[in-house]
Design a protein around this motif. Structure first.
Motif, mmCIF file in Angstrom:
data_model
loop_
_atom_site.group_PDB
_atom_site.id
_atom_site.type_symbol
_atom_site.label_atom_id
_atom_site.label_comp_id
_atom_site.label_asym_id
_atom_site.label_seq_id
_atom_site.Cartn_x
_atom_site.Cartn_y
_atom_site.Cartn_z
ATOM 1 N N GLY A 41 0.803 -1.212 0.000
ATOM 2 C CA GLY A 41 0.000 0.000 0.000
ATOM 3 C C GLY A 41 0.834 1.259 0.000
ATOM 4 N N CYS A 98 -4.180 -0.599 -0.833
ATOM 5 C CA CYS A 98 -3.270 -1.700 -1.161
ATOM 6 C C CYS A 98 -3.353 -1.985 -2.655
ATOM 7 N N CYS A 112 -5.215 -7.589 0.702
ATOM 8 C CA CYS A 112 -5.281 -7.038 2.062
ATOM 9 C C CYS A 112 -6.491 -7.513 2.854
#
Length: 148
Positions: A41, A98, A112
């Motif tokens: 991210g 992300c 994620c």
């Protein structure tokens, strides 16, 4: 005259303190798992591909019909929902930023928290993302996928 001696904590007090510190540390680790730095991210921060003009992200033959490919360096996912129709989407998941990491069975997937998006239009198939992947202009020029 006697001087007061400093009190030293007993064994139970010390063990309680160690346990409390461990619990705080574990909570910090659990919370950091949802941060933007998780799963790339942090790398996802910055401009979208093509924001400063068209960018060649890859070769058209690498994207199969009904599938897609994530181009990490450009933070773009390119799909080919039907023959010779190419779609490009920002690869940053709108939930926490992300990078999506794979395209399987017509679905773009975020590692994620499990959000899933359509290869056809980037719309949400499964949350927690509340909105879809933003579409970017894409075309094929001399076999290259150009975004922007």
């Amino acid at each position: 005259m006697t001087q007061p001696t400093p009190s030293t904590p007993d064994r139970r007090t010390v063990l309680r303190g160690v346990a409390a510190a461990g619990a705080v540390g574990a909570a910090g680790v659990a919370l950091s798992a949802c941060s933007k730095a998780s799963y790339g991210g942090e790398k996802a921060a910055g401009d979208q591909a093509g924001a400063k003009g068209p960018v060649t992200v890859g070769k058209a033959p690498t994207v199969a019909v009904g599938a897609g490919k994530v181009f990490d360096d450009s933070r773009v996912v390119v799909t080919q929902p039907t023959k010779d129709v190419y779609k490009a989407f920002d690869a940053r998941c709108p939930h926490q930023g992300c990078l999506v990491n794979k395209v399987e069975q017509g679905v773009i997937k975020c590692p994620c928290h499990g959000s899933q998006f359509s290869v056809t239009d980037g719309s949400v198939i499964r949350g927690p993302a509340a909105s879809g992947l933003p579409e970017l202009p894409a075309k094929v020029v001399d076999g290259d996928i150009v975004v922007g």
